[in-house]
Scaffold this motif. Structure first.
Motif, short mmCIF file in Angstrom:
data_model
loop_
_atom_site.label_atom_id
_atom_site.label_comp_id
_atom_site.label_asym_id
_atom_site.label_seq_id
_atom_site.Cartn_x
_atom_site.Cartn_y
_atom_site.Cartn_z
N HIS A 141 -37.20 133.80 30.68
CA HIS A 141 -38.45 133.13 30.99
C HIS A 141 -38.27 132.06 32.05
CE1 HIS A 141 -40.46 134.47 27.03
NE2 HIS A 141 -40.92 135.17 28.03
N GLN A 142 -37.20 131.28 31.88
CA GLN A 142 -36.95 130.18 32.83
C GLN A 142 -36.73 130.69 34.25
OE1 GLN A 142 -33.66 127.81 31.32
NE2 GLN A 142 -34.73 127.56 29.39
N THR A 143 -36.12 131.85 34.36
CA THR A 143 -35.79 132.37 35.68
C THR A 143 -36.82 133.37 36.19
OG1 THR A 143 -34.36 134.00 34.59
CG2 THR A 143 -33.32 132.01 35.41
N GLY A 144 -37.90 133.53 35.41
CA GLY A 144 -38.94 134.46 35.84
C GLY A 144 -38.50 135.91 35.85
N LEU A 182 -38.24 143.47 29.70
CA LEU A 182 -39.21 144.42 29.16
C LEU A 182 -39.13 145.79 29.83
CD1 LEU A 182 -42.30 142.04 28.98
CD2 LEU A 182 -40.77 142.69 27.13
N ARG A 206 -41.95 128.79 22.00
CA ARG A 206 -42.28 127.53 22.67
C ARG A 206 -41.58 126.35 21.98
NH1 ARG A 206 -48.54 125.54 21.89
NH2 ARG A 206 -49.03 127.16 20.38
N ASP A 207 -41.40 125.31 22.67
CA ASP A 207 -40.55 124.16 22.30
C ASP A 207 -39.08 124.51 22.39
OD1 ASP A 207 -43.03 123.06 20.99
OD2 ASP A 207 -42.39 124.55 19.52
N ALA A 254 -36.27 125.04 24.32
CA ALA A 254 -35.91 125.00 25.73
C ALA A 254 -34.46 124.57 25.89
CB ALA A 254 -36.83 124.04 26.49
N THR A 263 -45.28 139.96 25.30
CA THR A 263 -44.89 138.79 26.08
C THR A 263 -45.54 137.52 25.56
OG1 THR A 263 -44.82 140.24 28.02
CG2 THR A 263 -44.65 137.89 28.42
N GLY A 264 -46.82 137.58 25.35
CA GLY A 264 -47.55 136.42 24.87
C GLY A 264 -47.02 135.95 23.53
N VAL A 284 -43.64 134.17 24.04
CA VAL A 284 -43.73 132.81 24.59
C VAL A 284 -44.21 131.83 23.53
CG1 VAL A 284 -44.88 131.34 26.27
CG2 VAL A 284 -44.07 133.61 26.95
N LEU A 285 -45.23 132.22 22.78
CA LEU A 285 -45.74 131.31 21.75
C LEU A 285 -44.72 131.11 20.64
CD1 LEU A 285 -49.55 131.80 21.28
CD2 LEU A 285 -48.24 130.61 23.01
#
Lengths: 196, 196
Positions: B103-106, B112, B153-154, B156, B145-146, B149-150
């Motif tokens: 996620h951090q690196t896109g 996926l 979250r937090d 990191a 994906t959604g 991420v949820l």
DNA sequence: ACCTGAACACCGTTCAAGT
DNA sequence: ACCTGAACACCGTTCAAGT
């Protein structure tokens, strides 16, 4: 005479940081770079914002604030919820430099905080409570977040603007609206609702 | 005698990088740190992997490969599609350090990619083609994906393992399954399918 | 082909010191 | 209260040089 040297503000630091990200992408947001932009020594920024994490959080919060300003439209609960969700999605795509910054730093939650609050408001007004409310909110956030990540994939820290115009009419936009509508349909009762 | 000094491999570099991320979180993956871990000079890593971006891509690809190894279960198209999607979701949550790195690196897309391929296979076998297939695939990826991420979250870059056991039975997991089932139901025809 | 030491141009952060 | 220069401990990357 000479140029007006206003005393530096925490708000101004955040504002200029935001502009820097929008102009040159998330990677350009370094403390030193921002200091140069503000014509100030690097430690000054620390005095105002504490740390890079706090700065990023403030920039993302400011963006969340802006996204929440767009007025929610529609008369039925379903329409209003859909409207609120699409506002956040559209805004996050438009200013995708900041959205990417949020994803990179794991603060997407902050970006969605105001939407979350708005959704809770609308859904409570529509009669949802407890677990049903929570599930509805989370489902909608899932679709918005997932759509955002997929829409912005490959976009990482470089502001390459090819196809700038294409995004508005892109496939995923239509699909997002569609999926979102389905999820809203699934979780929100169809009762009409008049604002008192 | 003396310790066996095997010649360094690109694969081994990637493997050790993966382990480093799993052990100490995404932030620990620096070229210098990895070099120390491999007992090697920093430029050696560049000789084998080219750059940090390529290294991260390789690590994420390796993870995608692992996630795709889990066997897809079920006999109907709907069951099999749901199974494939949940495998990726569950695996990505279990090894969330690497998911966060992606996620951090896109590069979530790379994570996926194999799921995407598997989904296309299953959905084609179920008779979907063209736009209907594309929409189905993308909708499912959006939910996966959604939810990821949820769920993450937090989280990191720090491997703080409080509530390690709670994740399996968490609300969002059930909701993800539920939402996923709804999306699958919406896009995949209910026809049974026997593997020939 | 494979590996190194040393350097370049960056980081985030801190801290004593200035006004 | 507000700001600074200088330093510490890191980065990614390159490059001439070694075997």
């Amino acid at each position: 005479m000479s140029k007006t040297v206003t005393k530096l503000d925490r708000d101004e630091v955040v504002f200029v940081a935001r502009e820097l990200v929008l102009r040159e992408g998330p990677a350009a947001l370094s403390m030193r770079r921002l200091a140069t932009e503000l014509d100030v020594g690097t430690p000054t920024i620390y005095w105002h914002v504490g740390s890079r994490d706090e700065l990023v959080a403030a920039v993302v919060d400011a963006q969340a604030e802006r996204l929440a300003e767009r007025p929610i439209e529609g008369r039925t609960a379903r329409d209003r919820v859909l409207s609120a969700a699409l506002h956040i999605y559209a805004g996050a795509v438009e200013e995708r430099a900041i959205t990417s910054l949020a994803h990179q730093t794991g603060t997407s939650g902050r970006l969605l905080a105001r939407l979350e609050a708005a959704l809770v408001g609308e859904l409570e007004a529509a009669g949802l409570r407890g677990a049903a409310l929570g599930d509805a909110v989370r489902s909608i956030l899932v679709v918005v977040t997932g759509s955002l990540v997929l829409t912005l994939r490959d976009y990482a820290s470089r502001p390459d603007d090819r196809d700038h115009a294409l995004w508005s009419g892109c496939d995923l936009d239509a699909l997002t609206t569609d999926t979102l509508r389905a999820v809203v349909h699934r979780h929100v009762p169809p009762n009409k609702r008049s604002r008192s």
